[in-house]
Write an enzyme that holds these catalytic residues in place. Structure first.
Site, PDB file in Angstrom:
ATOM      1  N   LYS A   6       0.714  -1.072  -0.064  1.00  0.00           N
ATOM      2  CA  LYS A   6      -0.097  -0.124  -0.075  1.00  0.00           C
ATOM      3  C   LYS A   6       0.867   1.446  -0.085  1.00  0.00           C
ATOM      4  CE  LYS A   6      -1.323   2.613   3.048  1.00  0.00           C
ATOM      5  NZ  LYS A   6      -1.484   3.983   2.517  1.00  0.00           N
TER       6      LYS A   6
ATOM      7  N   GLU B 265      11.121   1.398   9.663  1.00  0.00           N
ATOM      8  CA  GLU B 265      12.019   2.237   9.056  1.00  0.00           C
ATOM      9  C   GLU B 265      11.230   3.752   9.369  1.00  0.00           C
ATOM     10  OE1 GLU B 265      14.977   1.801   8.506  1.00  0.00           O
ATOM     11  OE2 GLU B 265      15.147  -0.200   7.685  1.00  0.00           O
TER      12      GLU B 265
ATOM     13  N   CYS C 204      14.473  10.857   5.062  1.00  0.00           N
ATOM     14  CA  CYS C 204      14.661  10.356   6.603  1.00  0.00           C
ATOM     15  C   CYS C 204      16.225  10.630   7.129  1.00  0.00           C
ATOM     16  CB  CYS C 204      14.362   9.027   6.631  1.00  0.00           C
ATOM     17  SG  CYS C 204      15.240   8.003   5.572  1.00  0.00           S
TER      18      CYS C 204
ATOM     19  N   GLU D  11      11.864  16.733  13.801  1.00  0.00           N
ATOM     20  CA  GLU D  11      12.454  16.483  12.143  1.00  0.00           C
ATOM     21  C   GLU D  11      11.608  17.442  11.405  1.00  0.00           C
ATOM     22  OE1 GLU D  11      10.662  12.588  10.665  1.00  0.00           O
ATOM     23  OE2 GLU D  11      12.645  12.511   9.387  1.00  0.00           O
TER      24      GLU D  11
END
Ligand code: NAD
Length: 485
Positions: free
Chosen positions: A184, A257, A291, A389
């Protein structure tokens, strides 16, 4: 046309045709759909199919039905299928790159091309990897062997920042180890994944790779599904927690992750000028939506002011724009949710009165989700821009006095994805690298990945790894076989 003929002459996939799910080798329409936008123009690019519960269950059932025969194939046959898939992707490379720029925003001539090239290379190379049975003990009358058996059906959930690469990173090791998959993609960037799913149906046996698009709900359905043995997830730490909780029902295996807040430490006396382009790309590439982007840059106080001046001079030459324009260095922010987050972060930087030697103001009258390249000069350690972040083209450059102090500050985060250390004395830099709490630490280089190099996060940046032998092993059960001779 039989299978071999289809592989030699794969039907052209019509990239202008409506998008459909891939379930059990067939392209399937849905009742509901959702809009996908071009973040550079705000225009609707296409309508993507939204799978309903029955369709998602059908995809899982197809993957489950296909898995035993797929796992029973000799390793070389599976490798051949996956290699053929790499060839078929290659035949459609240009369309995939254009689609990636259109739905994701990254520049076609640079980052989008790199992503697609790298993804295809990855599929081709991972196809050649396997986990062979090992004899770990043998005496005159006793043998102990360790083998790796497939898990069954894997559910894969991907984010919007590198949708092609991160998707294919999951597919190749999953299939080569004898599992089947239901994937997905992110609702913000489903189109490339739907098309590479469509291409897969021309070369892989039915049910081996199924693609279902939709919103976050479809992700939750996968994580709850009793016939899924593992979830391979890439996304934010907040969603990772939800995935973990809802996978508990049947004790799914998990590879997570997740997010990062990667520090880069420039040790004293670093000859920094030649590094500036590399450091810039490592922080601002993909407009910071990465990331493993450098998200905090620590420079020794003896060099800090000069570094900021020179870095800003270089960064000011970079141009944000539509990724289809070859003069564009950085594309837009991919979606309005992320754009709103950045607006809030920029407002905080302004309200707190931090020094901003470059950028700092988002021009909201402009079409598209554009954010200027921004540098924040030495904000406090407890500021939002240091703690969070940002996932955008904004970087705090922080001054430090002592090496012990910078190690402590770099580690003072719940994240632990990656880090880098730069310095004239390699051994001293390696010593610092050994003290940083992160899954990957680069010394005097950055962002090197490899098929055989495991990659994963420490602390709340994730669980488990992708790539390398360890990454392959995460798609398997360890099976110990002992026998009396
Ligand atoms: P996200 O967590 O919002 O979404 C990721 C995926 O999860 C999407 O497909 C989404 O639809 C799905 N999802 C959302 N809610 C769900 C739920 N309750 N159950 C199951 N699935 C659900 O992340 P994003 O905004 O798409 O991606 C950005 C994040 O991804 C950043 O934090 C970034 O650092 C991280 N990321 C990590 C890596 C890595 O390798 N560690 C790589 C790329 C991105």
């Amino acid at each position: 046309m039989n299978r071999e003929a289809r592989i030699q002459h794969p039907a052209r996939v019509d990239f202008d045709a409506p998008y459909r799910l891939s379930i059990d080798g067939k392209l399937v329409e849905t009742t509901d759909s959702f809009e996908v936008y071009n973040p550079a123009t705000g225009e609707v690019v296409a309508h993507a199919p939204s799978a309903d519960r029955e369709q998602l269950d059908a995809a899982v059932a197809a993957a489950k039905a296909a898995q035993p025969a797929w796992a029973a194939l000799p390793q070389e046959r599976r490798a051949k299928y996956i290699g053929d898939y790499a060839d078929a992707l290659d035949a459609h490379k240009d369309e995939i790159i254009t689609l990636l720029t259109t739905e994701q925003g990254k520049p076609r001539h640079s980052m989008a091309t790199t992503e697609v090239d790298y993804a295809i290379y990855w599929v081709r190379e991972v196809a050649k990897r396997s986990l062979d049975e090992e004899v770990i003990e043998e005496t005159d009358d006793h043998v102990v062997k360790v083998a790796h058996t497939p898990l069954g059906v894997v559910g894969a959930i991907t984010p919007w920042n590198f949708p092609i690469l991160l998707g294919l990173w999951k597919i190749a090791p999953c299939l080569v180890t004898g599992n089947t998959m239901v994937m997905k993609p992110s609702p913000y960037t489903p189109l490339g994944t739907l098309r590479f799913g469509e291409i897969a149906q021309q070369v892989l046996p039915p049910g081996v790779l199924n693609i279902v698009s939709g919103g976050n709900e479809q992700g939750r359905w996968l994580t709850e599904h009793p016939d899924i043995a593992k979830i391979s997830f890439t996304g934010s730490t907040a969603t990772g927690r939800k995935v973990m909780a809802s996978s508990a029902g049947n004790l799914k295996r998990l590879t997570l992750e997740l997010g990062g807040n990667d520090p880069a430490v420039l040790l004293p006396d670093t000859d920094y000028k030649p590094l500036i382009p590399t450091l810039f790309d490592a922080a601002y590439g993909n407009s910071g939506q990465w990331c493993i982007a450098i998200k905090r840059l620590y420079v020794h106080e003896s060099q800090h002011a000069d570094f900021v001046r020179d870095f800003v001079e270089y960064a000011a030459t970079k141009r944000a724009g539509n990724g289809m324009d070859p003069d564009t260095d950085l594309g837009p922010i991919q979606n309005s949710m992320q754009f709103e987050k950045l607006k809030s972060l920029f407002a905080d930087v302004r309200q707190q009165g931090y020094k901003v030697p470059l950028g700092g103001t988002i021009d909201e009258s402009q079409t598209g989700n554009f954010v200027p390249v921004t540098v924040v000069d030495d904000p406090p350690d407890d500021s939002r821009i240091v703690r969070e972040e940002p996932f955008g083209p904004i970087l705090p450059i922080l001054a430090y006095r002592e090496v012990d102090e910078v190690v402590e500050r770099a580690n003072d985060t719940d994240f632990g994805l990656a880090a880098s250390v730069w310095g004239p004395d390699r051994d001293a830099a390696i010593d610092v690298a050994n003290r940083l709490e992160a899954g990957t630490v680069w010394v005097n280089e950055i962002h090197i990945h490899g098929i055989d190099i495991p990659f994963g996060g420490h602390k709340q940046s994730g669980m488990g790894v992708e790539n390398g032998r360890e990454g392959l092993a995460e798609f398997t059960n360890t099976k110990t076989l002992m026998f009396h001779k």
